[in-house]
Scaffold this active site. Structure first.
Site, PDB file in Angstrom:
ATOM      1  N   TYR A 135       0.832  -1.211   0.000  1.00  0.00           N
ATOM      2  CA  TYR A 135       0.000   0.000   0.000  1.00  0.00           C
ATOM      3  C   TYR A 135       0.868   1.264   0.000  1.00  0.00           C
ATOM      4  O   TYR A 135       0.524   2.263   0.614  1.00  0.00           O
ATOM      5  CB  TYR A 135      -0.895   0.050   1.241  1.00  0.00           C
ATOM      6  CG  TYR A 135      -2.087  -0.878   1.254  1.00  0.00           C
ATOM      7  CD1 TYR A 135      -2.087  -2.077   0.559  1.00  0.00           C
ATOM      8  CD2 TYR A 135      -3.217  -0.552   1.988  1.00  0.00           C
ATOM      9  CE1 TYR A 135      -3.173  -2.927   0.604  1.00  0.00           C
ATOM     10  CE2 TYR A 135      -4.318  -1.388   2.037  1.00  0.00           C
ATOM     11  CZ  TYR A 135      -4.283  -2.581   1.343  1.00  0.00           C
ATOM     12  OH  TYR A 135      -5.367  -3.418   1.401  1.00  0.00           O
TER      13      TYR A 135
ATOM     14  N   LYS B 293       5.673 -13.981   2.154  1.00  0.00           N
ATOM     15  CA  LYS B 293       5.663 -14.844   0.955  1.00  0.00           C
ATOM     16  C   LYS B 293       7.088 -14.833   0.396  1.00  0.00           C
ATOM     17  O   LYS B 293       7.354 -14.308  -0.694  1.00  0.00           O
ATOM     18  CB  LYS B 293       4.635 -14.304  -0.060  1.00  0.00           C
ATOM     19  CG  LYS B 293       4.375 -15.219  -1.242  1.00  0.00           C
ATOM     20  CD  LYS B 293       3.639 -16.491  -0.901  1.00  0.00           C
ATOM     21  CE  LYS B 293       3.495 -17.377  -2.121  1.00  0.00           C
ATOM     22  NZ  LYS B 293       2.922 -18.700  -1.815  1.00  0.00           N
TER      23      LYS B 293
ATOM     24  N   ASP C 297      -0.107 -18.261   2.212  1.00  0.00           N
ATOM     25  CA  ASP C 297      -1.107 -19.245   1.780  1.00  0.00           C
ATOM     26  C   ASP C 297      -1.315 -20.304   2.871  1.00  0.00           C
ATOM     27  O   ASP C 297      -2.447 -20.690   3.174  1.00  0.00           O
ATOM     28  CB  ASP C 297      -0.717 -19.885   0.444  1.00  0.00           C
ATOM     29  CG  ASP C 297       0.758 -20.233   0.356  1.00  0.00           C
ATOM     30  OD1 ASP C 297       1.578 -19.556   1.003  1.00  0.00           O
ATOM     31  OD2 ASP C 297       1.102 -21.200  -0.349  1.00  0.00           O
TER      32      ASP C 297
ATOM     33  N   ASP D 140      -4.455  -7.127   5.633  1.00  0.00           N
ATOM     34  CA  ASP D 140      -5.817  -6.735   5.294  1.00  0.00           C
ATOM     35  C   ASP D 140      -6.639  -7.976   4.944  1.00  0.00           C
ATOM     36  O   ASP D 140      -7.765  -8.162   5.419  1.00  0.00           O
ATOM     37  CB  ASP D 140      -5.776  -5.762   4.108  1.00  0.00           C
ATOM     38  CG  ASP D 140      -7.090  -5.036   3.918  1.00  0.00           C
ATOM     39  OD1 ASP D 140      -7.877  -4.961   4.871  1.00  0.00           O
ATOM     40  OD2 ASP D 140      -7.337  -4.544   2.799  1.00  0.00           O
TER      41      ASP D 140
ATOM     42  N   ASP E  60      -9.709 -10.105   7.341  1.00  0.00           N
ATOM     43  CA  ASP E  60     -11.088 -10.374   6.909  1.00  0.00           C
ATOM     44  C   ASP E  60     -11.392 -11.857   7.095  1.00  0.00           C
ATOM     45  O   ASP E  60     -12.505 -12.228   7.512  1.00  0.00           O
ATOM     46  CB  ASP E  60     -11.301  -9.967   5.444  1.00  0.00           C
ATOM     47  CG  ASP E  60     -11.935  -8.581   5.325  1.00  0.00           C
ATOM     48  OD1 ASP E  60     -11.575  -7.708   6.141  1.00  0.00           O
ATOM     49  OD2 ASP E  60     -12.789  -8.375   4.435  1.00  0.00           O
TER      50      ASP E  60
HETATM   51  N1  GGG Z   1     -13.601   1.409   8.370  1.00  0.00           N
HETATM   52  C1  GGG Z   1     -12.952   2.141   7.415  1.00  0.00           C
HETATM   53  C2  GGG Z   1     -13.210   1.632   6.028  1.00  0.00           C
HETATM   54  O1  GGG Z   1     -14.117   2.089   5.387  1.00  0.00           O
HETATM   55  N2  GGG Z   1     -12.432   0.665   5.591  1.00  0.00           N
HETATM   56  C3  GGG Z   1     -12.608   0.092   4.309  1.00  0.00           C
HETATM   57  C4  GGG Z   1     -11.352  -0.228   3.592  1.00  0.00           C
HETATM   58  O2  GGG Z   1     -11.403  -0.590   2.432  1.00  0.00           O
HETATM   59  N3  GGG Z   1     -10.198  -0.110   4.216  1.00  0.00           N
HETATM   60  C5  GGG Z   1      -8.970  -0.398   3.587  1.00  0.00           C
HETATM   61  C6  GGG Z   1      -7.937  -0.850   4.527  1.00  0.00           C
HETATM   62  O3  GGG Z   1      -8.173  -1.033   5.711  1.00  0.00           O
HETATM   63  O4  GGG Z   1      -6.834  -1.065   4.066  1.00  0.00           O
END
Ligand code: GGG
Length: 353
Positions: A137, A188, A221, A245, A249
C-alpha cells in the site's frame, strides 16, 4: 483530564455505527468522574468530495494533529471510485500520522458462534499486527501507455524499508514478551524473492533478540489455511499491509463476521494521534436502514480507551458487548431483529453493571 477526540463518521453506515461508539464513550465518561471527552465531528468523506473536490480539507492533517485520538467510521461510496475515496481520506491519515501499527484483534467473543465447527473463544484469540504505512500500500506506481489498449501496463510498487519492517516486527515481539505470547510472521518469501526474502531476514534478526518469545514464520497461503484449520496456533501475528488486510477479513469470518472486526491505527510513540475504526467498509446497500451492527465500531472505541491508558474500561466494554449478545441484543447480521441504535443503547446500559 479531558481528551479531545476527532470523530470522522465518513460514508455509508459509518455515521450510524460511529454514533453508537460515541454514545458508549459518553456513557463511560458519565460513569467515571476521572474521565471526560470533548468530541469534534468532522463531516469529511464523499459528500465533502462531491461538494469540494476533496475528501478532507487540504489542511485536514494539521487540524487533526491537535486531537488525542480519532474515531473513524467508514469510507466508500458508489458515486466515487474506491481508490479516490481511500486515498483521499483513510490512507493519507495512516501514512501522514505514521500510524505504522494496524492492530486488529481476531477474538471470538462469548456468545458468538464461529463457522468453524467445535471452535470456541479459547481457540480464536489472536492479535494481528499489520504494517500500515508501506508495503503493498505504498501508493507508488504508474500507468504506462494509458489509452493505448493492448499495450497499457499498470505498475504497483511494493516498498519494504528496513526501518518499516524492523519497527513493526519489533513491536510484535515487545507485545509478545509483554503478554507472554508467541509471535508468528506471515509473508511470501518464496515467490516474492526481494520483498518477501527481506521481510523474512529482518524477522529472523529481530527474533534473535527475543529468545524468550517463541516465534515461527508461515507463507501467507499456509497461514490462511491454518487460520481455518487450526486458529489456536496463532497468538501475535505480524505481517505486511496487504496480507494483513486479507488475513484479518478471514479472521473476522472465523470470529463471527465483520460486525466484530475492530482496529487501531497506532503511532506508538505518540508523536501523532492514533485512529480507531471498524474494519468493515461503508456497506452502501444497508446504509440508512438502521440495521448495521455497531459492535465493531464500539469495540474500536474500546481500543481507543486502551490506547489512552484506560484498559479497564476497554475490558468493561467488551464484557458489555458479550452481555448484550447473551441477552439477544443482535442486529440482523447475527440473526436478530434489533436496530443499530437498540444495540448501542443496550451496550451503553450494560456498562454500569
Ligand atoms: N472502516 C474504514 C473503512 O471504510 N475501511 C474500508 C477499507 O477498504 N479499508 C482499507 C484498509 O483497511 O486497508
Amino acid at each position: 483530564m479531558s481528551r479531545r477526540i476527532a470523530v470522522i463518521p465518513g460514508d455509508g453506515i459509518g455515521p450510524e455505527v460511529t454514533a453508537q461508539a460515541v454514545r458508549v464513550l459518553r456513557r463511560v465518561a458519565e460513569l467515571d468522574p476521572a474521565l471526560s471527552f470533548e468530541f469534534e465531528e468532522l463531516r469529511w468523506g464523499t459528500e465533502h468530495f462531491l461538494a469540494h473536490g476533496e475528501m478532507m480539507p487540504e489542511d485536514g492533517l494539521r487540524h487533526l494533529r491537535a486531537f488525542d485520538a480519532i474515531q473513524l467510521g467508514a469510507v466508500g461510496d458508489p458515486r466515487v471510485p474506491d481508490d479516490v475515496t481511500l486515498w483521499g481520506l483513510l490512507l493519507p491519515i495512516r501514512q501522514g500520522f505514521d500510524q505504522y501499527v494496524n492492530l486488529r484483534p481476531v477474538r471470538l467473543l462469548r456468545g458468538v458462534e464461529s463457522p468453524l465447527r467445535g471452535r470456541g473463544p479459547a481457540d480464536i484469540d489472536m492479535l494481528v499486527l499489520r504494517e500500515n504505512t508501506e508495503g503493498e500500500y505504498s501508493g507508488k506506481g504508474d500507468f504506462l501507455f494509458p489509452g493505448d489498449v493492448g499495450r497499457e501496463i499498470a505498475l504497483q510498487t511494493t516498498v519494504f524499508s528496513r526501518r518499516g519492517v524492523e519497527r513493526i516486527v519489533r513491536h510484535a515481539f515487545e507485545l509478545g514478551r509483554r503478554l507472554g505470547k508467541s509471535v508468528t510472521s506471515v509473508s511470501k518469501g518464496n515467490a516474492m524473492n526481494y520483498s518477501g526474502v527481506f521481510w523474512d531476514r529482518v524477522f529472523r534478526e529481530v527474533a534473535a533478540e527475543y529468545p524468550d518469545v517463541p516465534s515461527r514464520s508461515y507463507l501467507v497461503d499456509a497461514a490462511a489455511m491454518f487460520f481455518v484449520q487450526d486458529p489456536g496456533r496463532f497468538q501475535v501475528v505480524v505481517t505486511s499491509n496487504l496480507f494483513g488486510d486479507i488475513l484479518t477479513d478471514l479472521g473476522a469470518g472465523i470470529a463471527g463476521g465483520l460486525g466484530f472486526a475492530a482496529s487501531a491505527n497506532l503511532n506508538p510513540e505518540g508523536r501523532f494521534p492514533s485512529m480507531f475504526e471498524p474494519v468493515h467498509g461503508s456497506a452502501p446497500d444497508i446504509a440508512g436502514s438502521g440495521i448495521a451492527n455497531p459492535m465493531a465500531a464500539i469495540w474500536s472505541a474500546a481500543l481507543l480507551l486502551e490506547h489512552l491508558g484506560e484498559g479497564a474500561w476497554a475490558e468493561r466494554i467488551l464484557r458489555a458487548i458479550e452481555q448484550a449478545l447473551a441477552d439477544g441484543e443482535r442486529t440482523p447480521d447475527l440473526g436478530g431483529n434489533r436496530t443499530t441504535d437498540d444495540v448501542g443503547s443496550a451496550i451503553a446500559r450494560r456498562l454500569a453493571t
